[in-house]
Design a protein around this motif. Structure first.
Motif, short mmCIF file in Angstrom:
data_model
loop_
_atom_site.label_atom_id
_atom_site.label_comp_id
_atom_site.label_asym_id
_atom_site.label_seq_id
_atom_site.Cartn_x
_atom_site.Cartn_y
_atom_site.Cartn_z
N GLY A 159 0.79 -1.23 0.00
CA GLY A 159 0.00 0.00 0.00
C GLY A 159 0.81 1.27 0.00
O GLY A 159 0.26 2.37 -0.14
N LYS A 160 2.13 1.18 0.15
CA LYS A 160 2.98 2.36 0.21
C LYS A 160 3.57 2.68 -1.17
O LYS A 160 3.62 1.85 -2.06
CB LYS A 160 4.11 2.14 1.22
N SER A 161 4.03 3.92 -1.33
CA SER A 161 4.62 4.36 -2.59
C SER A 161 5.91 5.13 -2.32
O SER A 161 6.18 5.55 -1.18
CB SER A 161 3.64 5.24 -3.37
N GLY A 162 6.72 5.31 -3.36
CA GLY A 162 7.97 6.03 -3.23
C GLY A 162 8.50 6.48 -4.58
O GLY A 162 8.04 6.01 -5.63
N THR A 163 9.46 7.38 -4.54
CA THR A 163 10.08 7.91 -5.77
C THR A 163 11.24 7.01 -6.18
O THR A 163 12.16 6.76 -5.39
CB THR A 163 10.58 9.34 -5.56
N VAL A 164 11.19 6.53 -7.42
CA VAL A 164 12.24 5.67 -7.96
C VAL A 164 12.72 6.27 -9.27
O VAL A 164 11.91 6.63 -10.14
CB VAL A 164 11.74 4.23 -8.19
N TYR A 165 14.04 6.40 -9.42
CA TYR A 165 14.65 6.91 -10.64
C TYR A 165 15.22 5.75 -11.45
O TYR A 165 15.96 4.92 -10.92
CB TYR A 165 15.78 7.89 -10.32
N PHE A 166 14.86 5.71 -12.74
CA PHE A 166 15.50 4.80 -13.69
C PHE A 166 16.59 5.60 -14.39
O PHE A 166 16.29 6.63 -15.02
CB PHE A 166 14.49 4.26 -14.70
N VAL A 167 17.84 5.16 -14.30
CA VAL A 167 18.97 5.94 -14.77
C VAL A 167 19.78 5.13 -15.78
O VAL A 167 20.21 4.01 -15.48
CB VAL A 167 19.87 6.37 -13.59
N PHE A 168 20.00 5.70 -16.96
CA PHE A 168 20.71 5.03 -18.05
C PHE A 168 21.92 5.87 -18.41
O PHE A 168 21.78 7.05 -18.77
CB PHE A 168 19.82 4.87 -19.28
N GLU A 169 23.12 5.30 -18.35
CA GLU A 169 24.31 6.03 -18.80
C GLU A 169 24.58 5.68 -20.27
O GLU A 169 24.84 4.53 -20.61
CB GLU A 169 25.54 5.71 -17.95
N VAL A 170 24.54 6.70 -21.13
CA VAL A 170 24.74 6.53 -22.57
C VAL A 170 25.60 7.68 -23.08
O VAL A 170 25.85 8.65 -22.36
CB VAL A 170 23.39 6.49 -23.33
N SER A 171 26.03 7.60 -24.32
CA SER A 171 26.81 8.68 -24.92
C SER A 171 25.96 9.94 -25.03
O SER A 171 24.72 9.88 -25.10
CB SER A 171 27.32 8.27 -26.30
N ASP A 172 26.61 11.09 -25.07
CA ASP A 172 25.88 12.35 -25.20
C ASP A 172 24.99 12.38 -26.44
O ASP A 172 23.87 12.92 -26.40
CB ASP A 172 26.86 13.53 -25.25
N SER A 173 25.49 11.81 -27.54
CA SER A 173 24.72 11.84 -28.78
C SER A 173 23.41 11.06 -28.64
O SER A 173 22.36 11.47 -29.16
CB SER A 173 25.55 11.27 -29.94
N ILE A 174 23.43 9.94 -27.93
CA ILE A 174 22.22 9.15 -27.71
C ILE A 174 21.30 9.86 -26.72
O ILE A 174 20.09 9.94 -26.91
CB ILE A 174 22.58 7.74 -27.21
N ALA A 175 21.90 10.44 -25.67
CA ALA A 175 21.10 11.11 -24.65
C ALA A 175 20.31 12.28 -25.21
O ALA A 175 19.18 12.56 -24.77
CB ALA A 175 22.01 11.59 -23.53
N ASN A 176 20.87 12.96 -26.20
CA ASN A 176 20.23 14.16 -26.73
C ASN A 176 19.40 13.91 -28.00
O ASN A 176 18.87 14.85 -28.58
CB ASN A 176 21.29 15.23 -27.00
N ALA A 177 19.30 12.65 -28.40
CA ALA A 177 18.46 12.29 -29.55
C ALA A 177 17.18 11.64 -29.06
O ALA A 177 16.99 11.41 -27.86
CB ALA A 177 19.23 11.34 -30.47
N GLU A 178 16.27 11.34 -29.98
CA GLU A 178 15.04 10.64 -29.60
C GLU A 178 15.39 9.24 -29.11
O GLU A 178 16.23 8.56 -29.69
CB GLU A 178 14.07 10.55 -30.77
N LYS A 179 14.73 8.81 -28.06
CA LYS A 179 15.01 7.51 -27.46
C LYS A 179 13.75 6.96 -26.83
O LYS A 179 12.79 7.69 -26.60
CB LYS A 179 16.12 7.63 -26.41
N THR A 180 13.77 5.69 -26.51
CA THR A 180 12.61 5.02 -25.92
C THR A 180 13.03 4.27 -24.68
O THR A 180 14.06 3.59 -24.67
CB THR A 180 11.98 4.04 -26.93
N ILE A 181 12.24 4.38 -23.64
CA ILE A 181 12.43 3.54 -22.45
C ILE A 181 11.37 2.45 -22.50
O ILE A 181 10.17 2.74 -22.67
CB ILE A 181 12.31 4.37 -21.16
#
Length: 320
Positions: A285-307
């Protein structure tokens, strides 16, 4: 002589009919449907992808992974949720043959099993009696060969009762079979949890929103990389405690269909610190903040991407 020719024609027609009948008895592996090898296993397709490494669903400080033997190759990866229908343990590789056919050439398939807690993977797969496991069926391939039709096949090794299941697909069509989501949407995992997609960011560092005193933060390993960060709120809707990292697994997919694993971090309720989601328990019944973090090259990070997020055969995607 005429009678002999007639007999030969009859025999050949019989062979032709038998071959056709065998092919028609092959099972089709279909999205969203369970396939069953009678008295052996049942399985459901979860995801299909192209990756440089197969990792556990939950990335810890130390973990094992599998990558191509040739650095320019990729791993073509079909993930199934597979259930053992027998009342004894079953070694998958001893019961089922796997293959991929690409450009009329057949490539052998191999198996990697994911542990129940998602923290480890191992070559080969053993299903416990009537148990279900997430299994990667993969082959190593030159990625330049993956633009056309690909056939994935499973075949039982019991010669007296051979069963075959197969599907043909294009990598470019795979994403259309997943359920698309957008920011502020809620992903509902029946009987497990609700995940609200709150916000995204690209940064060189991730730290708590309101750090105080000594706190934990994470930086990229290379200056040419960035973190792609998906902030979520995860609620435990089950009737028992859950590890925050076990509600759903996630990968980032770039524009060339390459996949990258995620780290998951839990933020304390007062936003003062971060911890590994794999060591954090969400009470019923409880909730919390969870971050999904992906380390990728700058070019991939700044282009369109899908999780892409998955849990027990259900798959959701978020493109930005």
């Amino acid at each position: 002589m005429k009678k002999l020719i007639k007999c030969l024609l009859t025999v050949l027609m019989g062979v032709s009919i038998v071959a056709c009948s065998s092919k028609n008895n092959d099972l089709a592996i279909e999205w969203g449907k369970e396939t069953k090898f009678e008295d052996l296993v049942s399985f459901q397709l979860e995801t299909i992808g192209k990756t440089q490494q197969i990792t556990p669903d939950v990335i810890g400080t130390y973990y094992n992974y599998y990558k191509p033997r040739t650095s320019t190759n990729a791993l073509l990866d079909v993930v199934l949720q597979m259930t053992n229908l027998k009342n004894e343990d079953l070694k998958v590789a001893s019961a089922v043959d796997t293959s991929f056919t690409i450009n009329e050439k057949e490539y052998p398939g191999y198996t990697i099993a994911v542990s129940e807690d998602g923290k480890t993977i191992h070559q080969g797969a053993t299903l416990t009696s009537e148990g279900t496991s997430k299994i990667h069926f993969y082959t190593e391939i030159d990625p330049k060969l993956l633009d056309g039709d690909i056939t994935f096949q499973l075949k039982t090794k019991d010669e007296d009762k051979e069963q075959v299941a197969a599907m043909t697909f294009k990598l470019s069509d795979v994403a259309s079979h997943y359920e698309s989501k957008k920011l502020k949407d809620v992903v509902t995992i029946d009987g497990t949890g609700e995940i609200t997609l709150e916000s995204t960011d690209v940064a060189k560092k991730i730290e708590p929103a309101k750090p105080t005193g000594l706190y934990t933060y994470y930086k990229v390993r290379s200056d040419s990389n960035s973190f792609v960060i998906l902030k979520t709120n995860i609620k435990n809707t089950s009737d028992k405690d859950l590890t925050a990292s076990n509600v759903v697994s996630a990968v980032l997919v770039d524009q060339n269909s390459n996949e990258y694993p995620s780290n998951m971090f839990y933020e304390k309720d007062d936003q003062s610190n971060l911890s590994a989601a794999s060591s954090t328990t969400l009470a019923a019944g409880k909730s919390g903040t969870v971050y999904f973090v992906f380390e990728v090259s700058d070019s991939i990070a700044n282009a369109e991407k899908t999780i892409r997020m998955a849990h027990m055969g259900k798959v959701y995607t978020f493109t930005f």
